[in-house]
Design an enzyme around this catalytic site. Structure first.
Site, PDB file in Angstrom:
ATOM      1  N   GLY A 241       1.936   4.906  -0.521  1.00  0.00           N
ATOM      2  CA  GLY A 241       1.416   6.279  -0.711  1.00  0.00           C
ATOM      3  C   GLY A 241       2.599   7.108  -1.022  1.00  0.00           C
ATOM      4  N   ARG A 242       3.325   7.497  -0.268  1.00  0.00           N
ATOM      5  CA  ARG A 242       4.300   8.648  -0.307  1.00  0.00           C
ATOM      6  C   ARG A 242       5.302   8.091  -1.345  1.00  0.00           C
ATOM      7  NH1 ARG A 242       6.495  11.265   4.068  1.00  0.00           N
ATOM      8  NH2 ARG A 242       5.688   9.711   5.638  1.00  0.00           N
TER       9      ARG A 242
ATOM     10  N   GLU B 173       0.875  -1.243   0.173  1.00  0.00           N
ATOM     11  CA  GLU B 173       0.095  -0.104  -0.057  1.00  0.00           C
ATOM     12  C   GLU B 173       0.796   1.029  -0.043  1.00  0.00           C
ATOM     13  OE1 GLU B 173      -1.725  -0.733   3.817  1.00  0.00           O
ATOM     14  OE2 GLU B 173      -3.209  -2.006   3.140  1.00  0.00           O
TER      15      GLU B 173
ATOM     16  N   CYS C 255      -0.733  32.829  11.441  1.00  0.00           N
ATOM     17  CA  CYS C 255      -0.369  33.789  12.722  1.00  0.00           C
ATOM     18  C   CYS C 255       0.047  32.620  13.799  1.00  0.00           C
ATOM     19  CB  CYS C 255      -1.714  34.261  13.236  1.00  0.00           C
ATOM     20  SG  CYS C 255      -1.713  35.799  14.107  1.00  0.00           S
ATOM     21  N   GLU C 256       1.152  32.301  13.413  1.00  0.00           N
ATOM     22  CA  GLU C 256       1.655  31.222  14.624  1.00  0.00           C
ATOM     23  C   GLU C 256       3.232  31.317  14.252  1.00  0.00           C
ATOM     24  OE1 GLU C 256       0.599  27.666  15.753  1.00  0.00           O
ATOM     25  OE2 GLU C 256      -1.618  27.749  15.183  1.00  0.00           O
TER      26      GLU C 256
END
Ligand code: LLP
Length: 420
Positions: A283-284, A281, A350-351
């Site tokens: 993905g990446r 499986e 805003c972080e």
């Protein structure tokens, strides 16, 4: 960075498309995917594992863009889905239910019912209660429903502790004792065909060793009950900052172990007499290198202690650096010249945790309005994006040679308010 990114006469291209023209045409921030890269990754994976001809079910959580799913399906992949949402998209992309497996540690009954109704026949099961529920729901089905038992093998694997899943302290899977109890008495679940193990171990696994350990574990459990399927999950790595083992190294080691695994007496096993069938499986590995995030510098702020480039993509567009301290390659779209300096690439959110790269060496002449390209952003980039800070998700574009086309529209303010 991906070989399909290169400079021609000082200007960055993906395949045959100039990036500045893509920015002009589609705006920024923009996700861009190279079709050739996706097709080549799948082909290379298939070749590396051709010795065991595995079933490949692309893990949609990495990126579930409908058009990219169509390409992956055409390249020969089935799908691993984790929710009714992913199932609906894969069906729309044309995957047939028989090539889909439904997974997840917390499937609700209505979600399992939805999967059954849509024709899914393969389920990975992560608890005994879930197995009982699936058995009950399967009793109403005319077709055979196959359950793979997800074993938590207590094997360490994966690039960051948030993405390692196979250790006993992780929430995933059944314990070995639970798996053994089911394998010894499959008749307790008469409406299911208990026919395999699922052993996804983690993500960004840097060597074949964890897979080999998992195979050994499966080999031992297969003495109890000769199941047909062994799903080794995803986890194959990509190169972000560190060099990683090539997929052929995984292929050689895993195929070798499976071929030994498959020798008699297992082959002549009494119950079914079938060889073990391997499922992967990924993905990446298929989609990360194919994807890029293109962003424009809004402001340059030179401070005595640091130089900031405030760009128009933020943690809501690509959360991996903030969440996992992940490193993504960042390059200028104009070919770099002259002396470099160190920059902090930060977003508009805003972080203080909103950054895409820290202490990156980029040309000192870089200025407001210039474009930057963030690499290996195809997996867990757009799929983990959000509307945080009221930001609109970026558009996605597919590049094929000299052609580009929009494969997901940029969100609009209407999209933001539509749910209220
Ligand atoms: N199968 C199962 C059961 C999974 O849980 C996963 C990923 C995969 C397959 C696909 O794994 P891959 O081949 O992509 O490594 N958001 C994180 C990664 C989370 C992975 C979750 N499960 C990141 O950005 O690194």
């Amino acid at each position: 960075m991906n070989k399909y990114f290169n400079y021609q006469k000082g200007e960055g291209f993906i395949e045959g498309c100039p990036l500045s023209a893509l920015a002009e045409k589609y705006g920024t921030p923009l996700y861009i995917y190279s079709e050739k890269t996706i097709r080549e990754s799948v082909r290379r994976f298939q070749k590396a594992f051709s010795g065991i001809a595995p079933i490949i079910r692309y893990s949609c959580k990495a990126n579930s863009n409908l058009r990219l799913l169509e390409i992956l399906k055409e390249a020969g992949c089935g799908a691993d889905v984790i929710s009714p949402g992913e199932l609906a998209i894969t069906l729309t992309a044309g995957f047939t239910p028989k090539n889909i497996i439904m997974e997840g540690v917390g499937k609700r009954e209505d979600e399992i019912k939805f999967g059954l109704k849509k024709g899914v026949s393969f389920f990975s099961v992560e608890s005994l209660s879930e197995l009982a529920t699936l058995n009950r729901l399967a009793s109403k089905q005319k077709r055979e429903i196959t359950a793979l038992l997800r074993l938590n093998p207590d094997i360490a694997a994966g690039g960051h502790h948030y993405i390692s899943t196979g250790k006993k302290e992780n929430k995933f899977g059944l314990t070995e004792a639970e798996v053994i109890s089911v394998l010894k008495n499959p008749a307790a679940f008469p409406h299911l065909k208990i026919n395999g193990l699922h052993l996804h171990l983690g993500s960004q696994i840097d060597s074949p060793e964890p897979y080999l350990k998992a195979i050994k574990e499966a080999e031992r459990l297969r003495q109890i009950y000769p199941f047909q399927f062994l799903d080794l999950g995803g986890g194959f790595p990509v190169r972000y900052d560190k060099e990683m083992a090539e997929i052929e190294v995984f292929g050689k080691a895993i195929c070798g172990a499976i071929k030994k695994f498959d020798l008699p007496p297992h082959r002549a096993s009494p119950a079914r007499g079938e060889d073990i069938k391997i499922i992967f499986e990924p993905g990446r590995h298929f989609i990360a290198p194919a994807g890029f995030l293109l962003t424009r510098i809004i402001y340059r702020k030179d401070r005595p202690h640091k130089r900031f480039l405030v760009v128009d993509a933020g943690m809501n567009d690509l959360i991996r650096p903030s969440l996992y301290e992940a490193w993504h390659n960042i390059q200028t779209v104009r070919e770099p010249k002259g002396k470099n300096n160190s920059f902090e690439i930060v977003g508009p959110v805003c972080e203080s945790g909103d950054f895409l790269g820290k202490e990156r060496l980029l040309p000192d002449t870089i200025k407001e309005g210039d474009l930057l390209l963030i690499g290996e952003a195809g997996a867990y980039g757009f799929s983990m994006s959000s509307n945080y800070n009221g930001r609109l998700r970026p558009a996605e574009v597919l590049v094929s040679g000299k052609k580009s086309r929009i494969i997901r529209k940029r969100e609009t303010l209407e999209n933001l308010t539509a749910q209220f």
